[in-house]
Design a protein around this motif. Structure first.
Motif, PDB file in Angstrom:
ATOM      1  N   ARG A   9     -28.456  60.772  77.327  1.00 60.81           N
ATOM      2  CA  ARG A   9     -26.984  60.417  76.685  1.00 60.81           C
ATOM      3  C   ARG A   9     -25.968  60.810  77.709  1.00 60.81           C
ATOM      4  O   ARG A   9     -25.023  61.391  77.517  1.00 60.81           O
ATOM      5  N   LEU A  10     -26.154  60.508  79.118  1.00 66.21           N
ATOM      6  CA  LEU A  10     -25.222  60.901  80.183  1.00 66.21           C
ATOM      7  C   LEU A  10     -24.134  59.802  80.148  1.00 66.21           C
ATOM      8  O   LEU A  10     -24.147  58.985  79.855  1.00 66.21           O
ATOM      9  N   SER A  11     -23.006  60.466  80.454  1.00 71.14           N
ATOM     10  CA  SER A  11     -21.613  59.278  80.528  1.00 71.14           C
ATOM     11  C   SER A  11     -21.871  58.644  81.714  1.00 71.14           C
ATOM     12  O   SER A  11     -22.727  58.959  82.761  1.00 71.14           O
ATOM     13  N   GLU A  12     -20.976  57.550  82.054  1.00 71.07           N
ATOM     14  CA  GLU A  12     -21.190  56.904  83.336  1.00 71.07           C
ATOM     15  C   GLU A  12     -20.763  57.938  84.799  1.00 71.07           C
ATOM     16  O   GLU A  12     -21.383  57.801  85.671  1.00 71.07           O
ATOM     17  N   ARG A  13     -19.804  58.677  84.443  1.00 74.34           N
ATOM     18  CA  ARG A  13     -19.495  59.404  85.519  1.00 74.34           C
ATOM     19  C   ARG A  13     -20.344  60.588  85.759  1.00 74.34           C
ATOM     20  O   ARG A  13     -20.688  61.034  86.785  1.00 74.34           O
ATOM     21  N   GLU A  14     -21.165  61.070  84.722  1.00 74.30           N
ATOM     22  CA  GLU A  14     -22.268  61.999  84.741  1.00 74.30           C
ATOM     23  C   GLU A  14     -23.385  61.312  85.580  1.00 74.30           C
ATOM     24  O   GLU A  14     -24.002  61.918  86.512  1.00 74.30           O
ATOM     25  N   GLU A  15     -23.587  60.339  85.257  1.00 75.05           N
ATOM     26  CA  GLU A  15     -24.890  59.199  85.761  1.00 75.05           C
ATOM     27  C   GLU A  15     -24.462  59.115  87.299  1.00 75.05           C
ATOM     28  O   GLU A  15     -25.206  59.381  88.129  1.00 75.05           O
ATOM     29  N   GLU A  16     -23.167  58.817  87.571  1.00 80.18           N
ATOM     30  CA  GLU A  16     -22.721  58.794  89.174  1.00 80.18           C
ATOM     31  C   GLU A  16     -22.821  59.802  89.977  1.00 80.18           C
ATOM     32  O   GLU A  16     -23.219  59.873  90.801  1.00 80.18           O
ATOM     33  N   THR A  17     -22.537  61.072  89.199  1.00 79.79           N
ATOM     34  CA  THR A  17     -22.730  62.132  89.825  1.00 79.79           C
ATOM     35  C   THR A  17     -24.128  62.689  90.173  1.00 79.79           C
ATOM     36  O   THR A  17     -24.264  63.140  91.167  1.00 79.79           O
ATOM     37  N   LEU A  18     -24.912  62.238  89.028  1.00 80.05           N
ATOM     38  CA  LEU A  18     -26.330  62.425  89.183  1.00 80.05           C
ATOM     39  C   LEU A  18     -27.347  61.691  90.342  1.00 80.05           C
ATOM     40  O   LEU A  18     -27.808  62.165  91.338  1.00 80.05           O
ATOM     41  N   THR A  27     -21.690  68.743  96.869  1.00 78.32           N
ATOM     42  CA  THR A  27     -20.573  68.478  95.787  1.00 78.32           C
ATOM     43  C   THR A  27     -19.554  67.977  96.405  1.00 78.32           C
ATOM     44  O   THR A  27     -18.595  66.932  95.981  1.00 78.32           O
ATOM     45  N   LYS A  28     -19.091  68.215  97.710  1.00 79.31           N
ATOM     46  CA  LYS A  28     -17.656  67.801  98.344  1.00 79.31           C
ATOM     47  C   LYS A  28     -17.819  66.214  98.564  1.00 79.31           C
ATOM     48  O   LYS A  28     -17.109  65.424  98.259  1.00 79.31           O
ATOM     49  N   GLU A  29     -19.222  65.893  98.950  1.00 78.17           N
ATOM     50  CA  GLU A  29     -19.355  64.382  99.118  1.00 78.17           C
ATOM     51  C   GLU A  29     -19.575  63.642  98.131  1.00 78.17           C
ATOM     52  O   GLU A  29     -19.118  62.577  98.119  1.00 78.17           O
ATOM     53  N   VAL A  30     -20.084  64.134  96.929  1.00 79.52           N
ATOM     54  CA  VAL A  30     -20.084  63.288  95.544  1.00 79.52           C
ATOM     55  C   VAL A  30     -18.639  63.096  95.517  1.00 79.52           C
ATOM     56  O   VAL A  30     -18.134  62.175  94.894  1.00 79.52           O
ATOM     57  N   ALA A  31     -17.861  64.246  95.513  1.00 78.97           N
ATOM     58  CA  ALA A  31     -16.495  64.068  94.977  1.00 78.97           C
ATOM     59  C   ALA A  31     -15.675  62.921  95.850  1.00 78.97           C
ATOM     60  O   ALA A  31     -14.909  62.484  95.180  1.00 78.97           O
ATOM     61  N   ASP A  32     -15.975  63.088  97.206  1.00 79.87           N
ATOM     62  CA  ASP A  32     -15.285  62.202  97.976  1.00 79.87           C
ATOM     63  C   ASP A  32     -15.573  60.730  97.662  1.00 79.87           C
ATOM     64  O   ASP A  32     -14.858  59.831  97.464  1.00 79.87           O
ATOM     65  N   GLN A  33     -17.052  60.434  97.357  1.00 76.98           N
ATOM     66  CA  GLN A  33     -17.350  59.279  96.985  1.00 76.98           C
ATOM     67  C   GLN A  33     -16.934  58.677  95.777  1.00 76.98           C
ATOM     68  O   GLN A  33     -16.632  57.619  95.455  1.00 76.98           O
ATOM     69  N   PRO A  38     -13.909  68.085  93.866  1.00 76.48           N
ATOM     70  CA  PRO A  38     -14.999  69.120  93.784  1.00 76.48           C
ATOM     71  C   PRO A  38     -15.313  69.895  92.387  1.00 76.48           C
ATOM     72  O   PRO A  38     -16.434  69.893  91.912  1.00 76.48           O
ATOM     73  N   ASN A  39     -14.195  70.286  91.904  1.00 80.69           N
ATOM     74  CA  ASN A  39     -14.151  70.863  90.662  1.00 80.69           C
ATOM     75  C   ASN A  39     -14.817  70.217  89.649  1.00 80.69           C
ATOM     76  O   ASN A  39     -15.459  70.646  88.719  1.00 80.69           O
ATOM     77  N   THR A  40     -14.385  69.019  89.549  1.00 81.20           N
ATOM     78  CA  THR A  40     -14.648  67.798  88.587  1.00 81.20           C
ATOM     79  C   THR A  40     -16.111  67.609  88.667  1.00 81.20           C
ATOM     80  O   THR A  40     -16.786  67.523  87.739  1.00 81.20           O
ATOM     81  N   VAL A  41     -16.735  67.462  90.063  1.00 85.29           N
ATOM     82  CA  VAL A  41     -18.142  67.300  89.948  1.00 85.29           C
ATOM     83  C   VAL A  41     -18.898  68.428  89.746  1.00 85.29           C
ATOM     84  O   VAL A  41     -19.820  68.317  88.827  1.00 85.29           O
ATOM     85  N   LYS A  42     -18.285  69.821  89.813  1.00 85.55           N
ATOM     86  CA  LYS A  42     -19.056  70.774  89.215  1.00 85.55           C
ATOM     87  C   LYS A  42     -19.069  70.599  87.799  1.00 85.55           C
ATOM     88  O   LYS A  42     -20.038  71.156  87.265  1.00 85.55           O
ATOM     89  N   ALA A  43     -17.963  70.295  87.117  1.00 82.88           N
ATOM     90  CA  ALA A  43     -18.126  70.191  85.720  1.00 82.88           C
ATOM     91  C   ALA A  43     -18.887  69.312  85.078  1.00 82.88           C
ATOM     92  O   ALA A  43     -19.570  69.545  84.359  1.00 82.88           O
ATOM     93  N   TYR A  44     -18.947  68.096  85.855  1.00 91.63           N
ATOM     94  CA  TYR A  44     -20.002  67.205  85.460  1.00 91.63           C
ATOM     95  C   TYR A  44     -21.390  67.888  85.774  1.00 91.63           C
ATOM     96  O   TYR A  44     -22.308  67.448  84.841  1.00 91.63           O
TER      97      TYR A  44
END
Length: 88
Positions: A9-18, A27-33, A38-44
């Motif tokens: 049951r991952l959200s869309e943004r969690e799936e995108e992070t995954l 983390t920074k590259e995921v955040a840029d994409q 980057p803190n939001t990526v860490k939260a996800y």
């Protein structure tokens, strides 16, 4: 990834992070994409870890790979039983 996402049951943004993590992005590259901090990526990632029941980024990867392998084995053994053949 969609099967894993649905199963846990991952959200869309969690799936995108995954997806980014599985591609080997930092983390920074995921955040840029994703156009987020980057803190939001860490939260996800924390949410993903909680949902998957692991405590590390490598644990997430291992869980996804392990789930994928078990899905492949289930599919293969189902096809084998349906055709009456052995996998050996």
């Amino acid at each position: 990834i969609q099967d894993i996402s649905a199963r846990y049951r991952l959200s869309e943004r969690e799936e995108e992070t995954l997806k980014g993590v599985l591609m080997g992005l930092s983390t920074k590259e995921v955040a840029d994409q994703m156009h987020i901090s980057p803190n939001t990526v860490k939260a996800y990632m924390r949410l993903i870890m909680i949902k998957l029941g692991v405590t590390t980024r490598w644990g997430v990867i291992a869980k996804v790979v392990g789930s994928r392998e078990s899905m492949d084995e289930t599919t293969t053994s189902s096809h084998s039983r349906a055709s009456g053949g052995d996998l050996l």
